[in-house]
Design a protein around this motif. Structure first.
Motif: not given
Lengths: 268, 268, 268
Positions: B188, B207, B256, B258
């Motif tokens: 990340t 997540i 995506t 987090v």
């Protein structure tokens, strides 16, 4: 001329240990050699693709570079192994047409058959002559050894796949795709030099039913998604899709026909 | 400082000959250079991934290393080619944001636009400036050449993708996945340093609907199959599955979200 | 003996930047090291395959070569990191059986546990000991450093997967496939030396219901498509299809049984 540089081309795959074994042999016999992997993902036995790649890279390497190539479906039979000198560089490979791509642009200055049993590993396997015979011969040349030490001089390498082309364009011409790169660009066997003083922008290209009205100068002058033809970094005609994959979009592959026509030619 | 080391990053694919051509040019102009492949499997035109990778490796290389990167969708247009000095190392690349990953952690000590026609190959193609312009410039720096030889100094490289983050955590924070490695670990954009004196073990991570109750120290302290969060070797927050593939298991990808939350924070 | 050569074997994937980071560390600490990639496409945590590959390449590298291998599912736990000397070469790796493939053919001349905190990076991550501990240790050996500097000598590395085989054949034997190469050839754990003075051509091989009537000398003496058994460059029994893919054609994989029988034996 010694460059201390060795390139390696094989169909052994990038994820094996066969390539590392060849490197170990060379580095043991010719310490300090700088090794450049040309390609190890040649499809098994695909002599044509490896031959194409060798021909393309020659002019980027300095004099004295040794190119070792092992696409060798005949390993263990009586096919010859050879050393070819061309463009002041050395090629160490089976005599099965692999040298053809180089000979499209450069005449051989000499060819030797590899026979000297002293220039090989003490135990030679019947299936891995790249490691046991060719690597030691490459090391011999990298150390500045004489090519005549490897065996007798012979007339000319075998180049079964070498079909000479006209070398110029006469209003129209059919070529074919010979390589597809990582971007999906289609590289053809039509050289820039065949156009002579003609401006490629006066030519249109047809491939798989699609017509490209003119040969462009570069990718960047068209919007993304445009199908275009251009003279690429290979100094050959290439078919590309801007920021896209021409091979997938057209369903094209090696062997696909590419037709060129001087624009307006049929109207005269 | 000369290190004699060059790294190469491209989107040319590992199984082509374009990379070998660049190496040949560099080795011809700067003999003895040690070349390290950073990555050639960057997806075509994926500037963000290459930029991330460059930023990650800087601190592992010695002073004087030259990093040559060619993700260059604008090749042949008037986009600039530049040399950037940062972290006592050199970066030779198109001015399209590629340098952004480095500039997240290091300020540039200088930026030069590549213009000198004497530092390029005699014939420059319109589609392969990596070989014809950038490789000779990299060789110039590897030989100890002055960066001001390449062209005029400019203010600052273009970094369109560089979004500054807070640099600290305040009870909760949303980050995102920026890279997926070979194991399927999700890297990340949340740096360890943002936690300051906070113990990451006091934070939980969410997540794709899965909650990870605390940030762990390492993989090995959990049984196989466990979904966990940890501060990885990148000094960033990573999501992993012990001996498994987090990307596949979660269906996660680059981008995506987090979400981090200090445990108990909402209950106080 | 110093060779200045380092091989690298990891399960980090060929398309990442983790490998480049390790190389940067080594080149910074031991300038001039020549690095050979053995394989980075080891399936995650597949200690057996990496172990096999290490064992295969040893005899192709010169004395003093350092082999650094990182397949390390236990990273961050208290598993040991070790240096093993064997065949006058060095192996730097986790003590998880990785060294097993080498020990099938060579006895260790010494084993040391890596403990010296001065031979590591100043900041050691909990997930990337390959970069932070093993790379600096490899650099120490490449500079000619003494192995006893890394930590205390220990008795013997862990080799849980090392199952000794008979070492000779007695009329019949079951072996198994241990590796599948890029061509789809099936490499087995049956060594040529087990045949002693027996001629392999007197043996037939059965695999997945197919009988191969004799062990051949090489590929080239059979027509394309022939299923055959031969003693390969590994000095092991291999199963191959001439110009084809034996693994796909037979549906074979690692672990598939290969049965050998001296021809005529049962008829006597």
């Amino acid at each position: 001329v010694r460059s201390g540089i060795l390139t390696l081309t094989t169909d052994f795959g990038a994820d094996g240990h066969y390539v590392a074994q060849m490197k170990g042999i060379v580095l043991g016999l010719a310490p300090g050699t700088q090794i450049v992997d040309l390609c190890h993902a040649i499809p098994p036995q695909d002599i044509a693709m490896a031959s194409y790649m060798l021909g393309e890279v020659v002019q980027s390497f300095p004099r004295g570079t040794v190119h070792l190539a092992v696409i060798d479906p005949g390993v263990g039979t009586d096919r010859r192994l050879i050393v070819v000198e061309a463009c002041e560089q050395w090629f160490v490979l089976p005599d099965n047409g692999l040298i053809g791509g180089v000979l499209r642009s450069f005449d051989p200055a000499g060819t030797w058959e590899i026979r000297n049993p002293e220039l090989r590993r003490s135990e030679v396997s019947s299936t891995f002559h790249g490691r046991d015979i060719l690597a030691p011969v490459a090391a011999h040349l990298l150390r500045g050894g004489d090519p005549s030490d490897v065996g007798p001089k012979i007339d000319y390498p075998s180049v079964p796949g070498l079909t000479p082309r006209p070398g110029f364009l006469d209003g129209s011409l059919d070529g074919e795709v010979v390589f597809i790169d990582w971007f999906g660009n289609l590289i053809t066997d039509v050289f820039r030099r065949w156009f002579g003083r003609d401006d490629p922008r006066d030519w249109e290209v047809e491939i798989l039913g699609q017509t490209i009205p003119a040969i462009s100068r570069t990718y960047g002058e068209h919007p993304p998604g445009t199908l275009l033809a251009l003279i690429g970094s290979t100094r050959r005609l290439e078919i590309a899709v801007v920021n896209g994959d021409a091979a997938k979009q057209l369903g094209a592959g090696c062997g696909t026909t590419v037709s060129l026509r001087r624009v307006g030619e049929t109207e005269t």
